[in-house]
Motif scaffolding. Structure first.
Motif, short mmCIF file in Angstrom:
data_model
loop_
_atom_site.label_atom_id
_atom_site.label_comp_id
_atom_site.label_asym_id
_atom_site.label_seq_id
_atom_site.Cartn_x
_atom_site.Cartn_y
_atom_site.Cartn_z
N LYS A 1 5.81 4.55 2.65
CA LYS A 1 6.17 5.19 3.93
C LYS A 1 6.33 4.12 5.00
CE LYS A 1 4.02 9.73 4.10
NZ LYS A 1 2.86 10.49 4.57
N SER B 1 -0.48 5.63 -0.68
CA SER B 1 -1.55 6.49 -1.17
C SER B 1 -1.18 7.04 -2.54
CB SER B 1 -1.78 7.66 -0.20
OG SER B 1 -2.31 7.19 1.01
N HIS C 1 0.81 -1.23 0.00
CA HIS C 1 0.00 0.00 0.00
C HIS C 1 0.84 1.27 0.00
CE1 HIS C 1 -2.73 3.19 1.13
NE2 HIS C 1 -1.86 3.50 2.08
N GLY D 1 -9.47 13.04 4.47
CA GLY D 1 -10.02 13.53 5.74
C GLY D 1 -10.38 15.01 5.61
N GLY D 2 -9.81 15.65 4.59
CA GLY D 2 -10.10 17.06 4.33
C GLY D 2 -11.59 17.32 4.11
N VAL E 1 -6.55 7.46 -2.43
CA VAL E 1 -6.17 8.13 -1.18
C VAL E 1 -7.44 8.54 -0.45
CG1 VAL E 1 -5.93 10.43 -2.30
CG2 VAL E 1 -4.72 9.96 -0.17
N ARG F 1 -1.96 9.97 -5.36
CA ARG F 1 -2.54 11.32 -5.47
C ARG F 1 -2.45 11.88 -6.89
NH1 ARG F 1 0.10 10.88 -0.55
NH2 ARG F 1 -1.19 11.29 1.29
C1 LIG Z 1 -8.87 8.81 7.32
C2 LIG Z 1 -7.73 9.32 6.48
C3 LIG Z 1 -7.80 10.59 5.96
C4 LIG Z 1 -6.78 11.05 5.11
N1 LIG Z 1 -6.90 12.29 4.57
C5 LIG Z 1 -6.01 12.70 3.64
C6 LIG Z 1 -6.21 13.91 2.93
O1 LIG Z 1 -7.16 14.67 3.17
N2 LIG Z 1 -5.31 14.24 1.96
C7 LIG Z 1 -4.25 13.44 1.65
O2 LIG Z 1 -3.48 13.80 0.74
N3 LIG Z 1 -4.03 12.28 2.30
C8 LIG Z 1 -4.89 11.88 3.27
N4 LIG Z 1 -4.72 10.67 3.90
C9 LIG Z 1 -3.60 9.80 3.52
C10 LIG Z 1 -2.50 9.80 4.58
O3 LIG Z 1 -1.80 11.04 4.51
C11 LIG Z 1 -1.56 8.63 4.28
O4 LIG Z 1 -2.27 7.42 4.41
C12 LIG Z 1 -0.37 8.62 5.24
O5 LIG Z 1 0.45 9.76 5.05
C13 LIG Z 1 0.50 7.38 5.01
O6 LIG Z 1 0.93 7.33 3.67
P1 LIG Z 1 0.61 6.07 2.75
O7 LIG Z 1 -0.88 5.87 2.74
O8 LIG Z 1 1.15 6.43 1.39
O9 LIG Z 1 1.32 4.90 3.34
C14 LIG Z 1 -5.68 10.22 4.80
C15 LIG Z 1 -5.62 8.94 5.37
C16 LIG Z 1 -6.63 8.50 6.19
C17 LIG Z 1 -6.54 7.11 6.76
#
Ligand SMILES: Cc1cc2nc3c(=O)[nH]c(=O)nc-3n(C[C@H](O)[C@H](O)[C@H](O)COP(=O)(O)O)c2cc1C
Length: 245
Positions: free
Chosen positions: A171, A17, A15, A134-135, A131, A19
């Motif tokens: 990460k 995220s 995994h 939460g925003g 991704v 973008r």
């Molecule tokens: C509930 C939740 C809300 C998140 N909200 C945002 C967001 O608004 N924008 C964003 O770019 N990433 C968001 N993320 C992604 C996290 O930043 C990301 O999962 C974390 O930095 C770890 O990175 P990875 O998922 O690449 O391992 C969110 C993750 C979760 C679980």
């Protein structure tokens, strides 16, 4: 020795995220499978107190970019879903039931998170990425208006899905020795934290974009020195939650 990895665990552990997405739609059958996988998650007391709003309207998507803190991928992703706590249907079925409890916020949040992760993992199994957003809680009132969310519903997080146009470095997570406790809670040891802080520093220094010189401790200090959406309680109350004395 037995099998210690499966296709599913490989997928889970790969995994990251996403973008940045290709401008390519997701096939309707794949989409249906993703959503059915999401809805197959466990659900507290079989309440099924989650709704997913699929946002296809271009104007609403555009507005959501702004409402989520100018996150352009909310518009660029092939799909954008908003996961909501939903006790409205329950109130329609049981009008004289007990509603408005903080516990129902927890029930809905846990169930939605399970569904969200199922959706993302299902999508990843088709080569898609995504991704969470939460925003979506930056402007809960405007989001509720935009999506016509009635009383007893609340938008918890969004999920962008699409075909990845980037392969970010993964990460590193905290070691299991820090997050898994046996029988009783143990405070983490400072050496393990120092090593992890160094691992994160190395990760930020080596990654291809947005390089920085931060440890994980620096990261969380920066986040926790900012107020975390202090208006949330009021917005939850406005949607009919946390109304108990
Ligand atoms: C509930 C939740 C809300 C998140 N909200 C945002 C967001 O608004 N924008 C964003 O770019 N990433 C968001 N993320 C992604 C996290 O930043 C990301 O999962 C974390 O930095 C770890 O990175 P990875 O998922 O690449 O391992 C969110 C993750 C979760 C679980």
């Amino acid at each position: 020795m037995g099998k210690t990895m499966t296709e599913v665990t490989d997928l889970m552990q790969s995994h990251r995220s996403i973008r940045k997405f290709h401008d390519k739609a997701i096939d309707q059958c794949i989409l249906k499978t993703i959503l059915q996988s999401a809805s197959s998650a466990s659900t507290s007391s079989f309440l099924q107190c989650v709704s997913i709003v699929r946002v296809t309207d271009k104007h609403k998507r555009h507005k959501l970019v702004e409402l989520t803190g100018n996150q352009a991928y909310v518009e660029q992703a092939a799909e954008f879903f908003v996961f909501c706590i939903d006790f409205r249907r329950h109130q329609q079925i049981v009008p004289d039931g007990y509603f408005g409890y903080t516990e129902q916020v927890i029930l809905g949040s846990v169930d939605a998170a399970l569904m969200g992760q199922n959706a993302l993992l299902a999508a990843q199994s088709f080569g898609l990425g995504g991704v969470f957003i939460g925003g979506i809680r930056n402007n809960p009132k405007q989001v509720a208006e935009l999506l016509a969310l009635p009383q007893q519903t609340f938008a918890l997080f969004g999920l962008c899905l699409g075909y990845p146009d980037q392969i970010p470095q993964q990460k590193p997570r905290l070691p299991l020795s820090v997050i898994v406790h046996e029988n009783t809670y143990q405070d983490m040891d400072s050496e393990t934290l120092a090593q992890y802080d160094q691992d994160i520093r190395d990760y930020y220094a080596k990654r291809t974009h947005n390089q920085k010189n931060n440890s994980w401790s620096d990261d969380i200090a920066a986040k926790l020195h900012k107020e975390a959406r202090p208006f949330i309680q009021e917005c939850l109350k406005a949607q009919g939650f946390m109304t108990e004395k």
